[in-house]
Design a protein around this motif. Structure first.
Motif, short mmCIF file in Angstrom:
data_model
loop_
_atom_site.label_atom_id
_atom_site.label_comp_id
_atom_site.label_asym_id
_atom_site.label_seq_id
_atom_site.Cartn_x
_atom_site.Cartn_y
_atom_site.Cartn_z
N TRP A 82 -3.78 -2.26 9.68
CA TRP A 82 -5.04 -2.74 10.25
C TRP A 82 -5.94 -3.38 9.20
CZ3 TRP A 82 -9.44 -0.50 8.33
CH2 TRP A 82 -9.28 0.72 7.66
N ILE A 83 -5.82 -2.96 7.93
CA ILE A 83 -6.63 -3.57 6.88
C ILE A 83 -6.23 -5.04 6.72
CG2 ILE A 83 -7.10 -3.59 4.39
CD1 ILE A 83 -6.83 -0.53 4.46
N TYR A 106 0.80 -1.21 0.00
CA TYR A 106 0.00 0.00 0.00
C TYR A 106 0.85 1.28 0.00
CZ TYR A 106 -3.65 -3.27 1.53
OH TYR A 106 -4.52 -4.32 1.64
N MET A 159 -10.66 -1.48 -0.40
CA MET A 159 -10.71 -1.94 1.00
C MET A 159 -11.10 -0.79 1.93
SD MET A 159 -10.33 -5.05 0.55
CE MET A 159 -10.57 -5.45 2.26
N LEU A 160 -10.57 0.40 1.71
CA LEU A 160 -10.93 1.54 2.54
C LEU A 160 -12.41 1.84 2.39
CD1 LEU A 160 -7.85 3.88 2.00
CD2 LEU A 160 -8.49 2.69 4.10
N TYR A 211 -14.50 -0.70 4.31
CA TYR A 211 -14.49 -0.48 5.76
C TYR A 211 -15.01 0.91 6.14
CZ TYR A 211 -11.95 -4.87 6.27
OH TYR A 211 -11.59 -6.19 6.26
N LEU A 252 -6.16 -0.94 -2.44
CA LEU A 252 -6.35 -0.25 -1.16
C LEU A 252 -7.63 0.57 -1.15
CD1 LEU A 252 -5.42 0.63 1.64
CD2 LEU A 252 -4.06 2.42 0.54
N TYR A 265 -1.55 1.41 7.19
CA TYR A 265 -2.71 0.61 6.78
C TYR A 265 -2.61 -0.85 7.21
CZ TYR A 265 -3.99 4.67 4.01
OH TYR A 265 -4.33 5.92 3.62
#
Length: 103
Positions: free
Chosen positions: A68-69, A61, A97-98, A101, A94, A66
């Motif tokens: 925690w992802i 990333y 995924m952001l 979440y 990325l 990041y």
């Protein structure tokens, strides 16, 4: 020499807190920059052993914040829950995924 002084500071930080992954990573770079690749590699390996999520997040990333992802995607509460040889899935891209979440 500023590089040597910085290295001494990172090593002192490691003496104070042997679990300070960032200091291991920085010491690895300083050893590498000072021409001691073997010692630098040892410090990089120690940093990765202590914090594999950070290293993967940076690698995939471009930013270790990041991590925690990767942890959420693999149902890992904390980095110490990762065992040696465990397969870690890195979700990409990325931005997807952001968004998933809620970020």
């Amino acid at each position: 020499h500023n590089g040597q002084k910085a290295l001494e500071c990172y090593l002192k930080a490691i003496d104070i807190d042997p679990y300070y992954t960032w200091a291991y990573h920085q010491a690895g770079w300083k050893y590498h920059n000072l021409g001691n690749d073997e010692k630098g590699e040892a410090y990089f390996k120690k940093a990765i052993e202590q914090s594999p999520d950070d290293e993967y997040a940076y690698q995939y990333y471009g930013d270790s914040k990041y991590w925690w992802i990767i942890a959420l995607f693999n149902n890992i509460a904390i980095e110490s829950d990762i065992s040696l040889g465990q397969v870690i899935k890195v979700p990409v891209p990325l931005d997807v995924m952001l968004n998933l979440y809620g970020f």
